[in-house]
Design a protein around this motif. Sequence first.
Motif, short mmCIF file in Angstrom:
data_model
loop_
_atom_site.label_atom_id
_atom_site.label_comp_id
_atom_site.label_asym_id
_atom_site.label_seq_id
_atom_site.Cartn_x
_atom_site.Cartn_y
_atom_site.Cartn_z
N UNK A 71 0.83 -1.21 0.00
CA UNK A 71 0.00 0.00 0.00
C UNK A 71 0.86 1.26 0.00
N UNK A 72 1.94 1.24 0.77
CA UNK A 72 2.84 2.39 0.83
C UNK A 72 3.54 2.62 -0.51
N UNK A 73 4.03 1.53 -1.12
CA UNK A 73 4.76 1.66 -2.39
C UNK A 73 3.81 2.08 -3.51
N UNK A 74 2.56 1.65 -3.43
CA UNK A 74 1.59 2.01 -4.47
C UNK A 74 1.29 3.51 -4.48
N UNK A 75 1.51 4.16 -3.36
CA UNK A 75 1.23 5.60 -3.27
C UNK A 75 2.38 6.44 -3.82
N UNK A 76 3.51 5.81 -4.09
CA UNK A 76 4.66 6.51 -4.64
C UNK A 76 4.68 6.39 -6.17
N UNK A 77 5.23 7.43 -6.86
CA UNK A 77 5.20 7.45 -8.33
C UNK A 77 6.57 7.29 -8.96
N UNK A 78 7.62 7.07 -8.17
CA UNK A 78 8.98 6.96 -8.71
C UNK A 78 9.17 5.60 -9.38
N UNK A 79 10.20 5.56 -10.28
CA UNK A 79 10.51 4.31 -10.97
C UNK A 79 10.99 3.24 -9.99
N UNK A 80 11.82 3.66 -9.01
CA UNK A 80 12.31 2.71 -8.01
C UNK A 80 11.16 2.13 -7.21
N UNK A 81 10.20 2.98 -6.89
CA UNK A 81 9.04 2.53 -6.12
C UNK A 81 8.24 1.51 -6.90
N UNK A 82 8.14 1.74 -8.22
CA UNK A 82 7.39 0.79 -9.05
C UNK A 82 8.07 -0.58 -9.08
N UNK A 83 9.42 -0.56 -9.14
CA UNK A 83 10.16 -1.83 -9.14
C UNK A 83 9.99 -2.55 -7.81
N UNK A 84 10.08 -1.77 -6.73
CA UNK A 84 9.90 -2.36 -5.40
C UNK A 84 8.47 -2.86 -5.21
#
Length: 375
Positions: A71-84
């Motif tokens: 849920x936390x990573x889904x709220x982020x828009x960075x490329x690294x966040x998408x990979x994580x």
Amino acid sequence: MSRIDYSVWDHIEVSDDEDDTHPNIDTPSLFRWRHQARVDRMEEFQKKGEDMEKSLAESKRKVTEAQKKVKELASLATDDAKADLSKAQADEKKLKKEQRECEKKMEEFRLEEKKMPWNVDTLSKEGFSKSVVNVKPDAAEETEEQKEQKHKTFVEKNEKEIKHFGMMRRWDDSQKYLSDNSHLVCEETANYLVIMCIDLEVEEKHALMEQVAHQTIVMQFILELAKSLKVDPRGCFRQFFAKIKTADQQYQDAFNDELESFKERVRGRAKIRIEKAMKEYEEEERQKRLGPGGLDPAEVYETLPEEMQKCFDSKDIQLLQTVITKMDPTEAKLHMKRCIDSGLWVPNSRTDDGDDKEEDSTYEEAKQDIEENKE
């Protein structure tokens, strides 16, 4: 888990005369029904359930943490966040699968727990039976004299029937016999069977002992069931047979464990009784051997000097004269006095008035006897 009260077996006396002595007096317990083997199995099963519950709880915790991370990573828009996020979602899926496996194992465990066989520790748990039985009222505590008289009277009336039950083996035969003779379902029968087992083992009738031991365990299982349910044993023995005849391997193993343990106790008690009888016999024989002075000739012989032993072995009176003549007079007098008191040496010389010589003349008397018998 309830504990079985074995106090009824704490004072069983193994007597050679059951008519005179009650078997519930001054004897260590012959029964240890809750054996370690069965207890270990139950504890192991319980620990298995506890470990599975812990594993399930830990699995749920990990799933919750993984969902929070996704849920936390889904709220982020960075490329690294998408990979994580992609990796976190894969981990969440894997953890959910593990949780489902844990839940399935837990469900199987609870099903297995419901199917576990009854034993004397668990029979009183709720739901074991819907049979309607009369609750046995609390009886006033009997004195030892009352128990002794009750046992004696019961045995006098039912000894033949008890022995007949002790020789049975098949479950159906035992159940039918107790149905026709329900008065036998009591502690007096169990007590008599215990004594019967020990008597048979002492007589070296080992196969018969094992047969009666089986029926002893049957009766004790019934009595413990009645105690757990607080009912008259005559009202619940059919429930025992209904269970034992359909028992799975684990329940049968538990019954056999109890049986084998009891047979070992019987063998041990029989051995003690035999040893006691042998000691009594040896003491009786020793008393018969005692000489006029109350000494045992065998014991006196062992204390004699080797030279004197040889004289008695060869029955050589002349050699005995030579030996005691060479010995210190005080020591020789002591040995000859003990020989006379034990009957190893029988003096035949007497004073003029016919009385035995005084104690301090024993040495001279022995020498005189030897002189008289040399030839």
